[in-house]
Design a protein around this motif. Structure first.
Motif, PDB file in Angstrom:
ATOM      1  N   LEU A   1       0.932  -1.295   0.186  1.00  0.00           N
ATOM      2  CA  LEU A   1      -0.067  -0.038  -0.172  1.00  0.00           C
ATOM      3  C   LEU A   1       0.888   1.209   0.054  1.00  0.00           C
ATOM      4  CD1 LEU A   1      -2.803   1.393  -0.003  1.00  0.00           C
ATOM      5  CD2 LEU A   1      -2.693   1.048   2.710  1.00  0.00           C
ATOM      6  N   GLN A   2       0.811   1.976  -0.941  1.00  0.00           N
ATOM      7  CA  GLN A   2       1.484   3.298  -1.278  1.00  0.00           C
ATOM      8  C   GLN A   2       1.089   4.463  -0.501  1.00  0.00           C
ATOM      9  OE1 GLN A   2       4.594   3.041  -2.953  1.00  0.00           O
ATOM     10  NE2 GLN A   2       4.043   1.293  -2.326  1.00  0.00           N
ATOM     11  N   MET A   3      -0.285   4.683  -0.783  1.00  0.00           N
ATOM     12  CA  MET A   3      -1.240   5.796   0.088  1.00  0.00           C
ATOM     13  C   MET A   3      -2.550   5.402  -0.176  1.00  0.00           C
ATOM     14  SD  MET A   3      -0.920   8.870  -2.755  1.00  0.00           S
ATOM     15  CE  MET A   3       0.861   8.490  -3.304  1.00  0.00           C
TER      16      MET A   3
ATOM     17  N   ARG B   1     -16.315   8.363  -1.725  1.00  0.00           N
ATOM     18  CA  ARG B   1     -15.664   7.470  -2.081  1.00  0.00           C
ATOM     19  C   ARG B   1     -14.317   7.335  -1.294  1.00  0.00           C
ATOM     20  NH1 ARG B   1     -16.499   7.094  -8.624  1.00  0.00           N
ATOM     21  NH2 ARG B   1     -18.651   7.245  -8.384  1.00  0.00           N
ATOM     22  N   ALA B   2     -13.523   6.341  -1.413  1.00  0.00           N
ATOM     23  CA  ALA B   2     -12.095   6.410  -0.955  1.00  0.00           C
ATOM     24  C   ALA B   2     -11.158   5.720  -2.037  1.00  0.00           C
ATOM     25  CB  ALA B   2     -11.909   5.613   0.200  1.00  0.00           C
ATOM     26  N   VAL B   3      -9.881   6.045  -1.940  1.00  0.00           N
ATOM     27  CA  VAL B   3      -9.164   5.482  -2.919  1.00  0.00           C
ATOM     28  C   VAL B   3      -7.733   5.218  -2.506  1.00  0.00           C
ATOM     29  CG1 VAL B   3      -7.644   5.859  -5.210  1.00  0.00           C
ATOM     30  CG2 VAL B   3     -10.046   7.129  -4.723  1.00  0.00           C
ATOM     31  N   LEU B   4      -7.403   3.842  -2.393  1.00  0.00           N
ATOM     32  CA  LEU B   4      -5.923   3.380  -2.160  1.00  0.00           C
ATOM     33  C   LEU B   4      -5.115   3.046  -3.290  1.00  0.00           C
ATOM     34  CD1 LEU B   4      -8.658   2.255  -0.323  1.00  0.00           C
ATOM     35  CD2 LEU B   4      -6.586   1.815   1.290  1.00  0.00           C
ATOM     36  N   VAL B   5      -3.919   3.225  -3.105  1.00  0.00           N
ATOM     37  CA  VAL B   5      -2.955   2.962  -4.310  1.00  0.00           C
ATOM     38  C   VAL B   5      -1.956   1.833  -3.686  1.00  0.00           C
ATOM     39  CG1 VAL B   5      -1.020   3.984  -5.464  1.00  0.00           C
ATOM     40  CG2 VAL B   5      -2.969   5.231  -5.127  1.00  0.00           C
ATOM     41  N   PHE B   6      -1.866   0.788  -4.510  1.00  0.00           N
ATOM     42  CA  PHE B   6      -1.211  -0.364  -4.269  1.00  0.00           C
ATOM     43  C   PHE B   6      -0.248  -0.560  -5.436  1.00  0.00           C
ATOM     44  CE2 PHE B   6      -4.953  -1.352  -1.861  1.00  0.00           C
ATOM     45  CZ  PHE B   6      -4.510  -1.985  -0.764  1.00  0.00           C
ATOM     46  N   ARG B   7       0.833  -1.310  -5.044  1.00  0.00           N
ATOM     47  CA  ARG B   7       2.164  -1.329  -5.992  1.00  0.00           C
ATOM     48  C   ARG B   7       2.266  -2.923  -5.926  1.00  0.00           C
ATOM     49  NH1 ARG B   7       7.594   1.448  -6.788  1.00  0.00           N
ATOM     50  NH2 ARG B   7       8.116   0.762  -8.533  1.00  0.00           N
ATOM     51  N   GLY B   8       2.421  -3.438  -6.942  1.00  0.00           N
ATOM     52  CA  GLY B   8       2.674  -5.043  -7.068  1.00  0.00           C
ATOM     53  C   GLY B   8       3.044  -5.497  -8.385  1.00  0.00           C
ATOM     54  N   ASP B   9       3.107  -6.958  -8.548  1.00  0.00           N
ATOM     55  CA  ASP B   9       3.038  -7.622  -9.558  1.00  0.00           C
ATOM     56  C   ASP B   9       1.738  -8.000 -10.016  1.00  0.00           C
ATOM     57  OD1 ASP B   9       5.877  -7.498  -9.705  1.00  0.00           O
ATOM     58  OD2 ASP B   9       6.158  -9.580  -8.765  1.00  0.00           O
ATOM     59  N   SER B  10       0.649  -7.627  -9.450  1.00  0.00           N
ATOM     60  CA  SER B  10      -0.748  -8.224  -9.542  1.00  0.00           C
ATOM     61  C   SER B  10      -1.390  -7.486  -8.708  1.00  0.00           C
ATOM     62  CB  SER B  10      -0.813  -9.985  -9.365  1.00  0.00           C
ATOM     63  OG  SER B  10      -0.927 -10.089  -7.988  1.00  0.00           O
ATOM     64  N   PRO B  11      -2.838  -7.586  -8.715  1.00  0.00           N
ATOM     65  CA  PRO B  11      -3.902  -6.921  -7.807  1.00  0.00           C
ATOM     66  C   PRO B  11      -4.242  -7.738  -6.586  1.00  0.00           C
ATOM     67  CG  PRO B  11      -5.011  -7.970  -9.781  1.00  0.00           C
ATOM     68  CD  PRO B  11      -3.663  -8.002  -9.923  1.00  0.00           C
TER      69      PRO B  11
END
Length: 92
Positions: free
Chosen positions: A38-40, A50-60
């Motif tokens: 989780l980046q932010m 609404r809410a937004v979360l930014v993830f980083r990775g090879d897949s969801p």
């Protein structure tokens, strides 16, 4: 590494109801952040619908795991959600 947006649509009374689940939700977010997934994240304002979360990775997969464990989802504060791959052009 890819970016994925987790987008929540929250209940109209989300702000009033979230207090009961907020610490557990934030602990889950901190756990994912410490693992580098989780980046932010945060809620949108005016309106707080609404809410937004930014993830980083090879897949969801990390975003999907977050949804499955999130007390906001489990307790009906989140009416719907979607995960979208985000093609970042500028920045991180």
């Amino acid at each position: 590494m890819n970016h994925y947006l987790l987008i929540y649509t929250v209940a109209p009374d989300y702000l009033e109801r979230r207090g009961a689940y907020r610490e557990e939700h934030l602990a889950l977010a901190r756990e994912h952040q410490q693992h580098g997934n989780l980046q932010m994240g945060g809620a949108l304002a005016e309106p707080a619908d609404r809410a937004v979360l930014v993830f980083r990775g090879d897949s969801p997969a990390a975003a999907e795991a977050f949804v499955r464990a999130d007390p906001y989802v489990k307790n009906g504060l989140v009416l719907s959600w979607e995960i979208r791959k985000w093609n970042v052009v500028v920045g991180g």
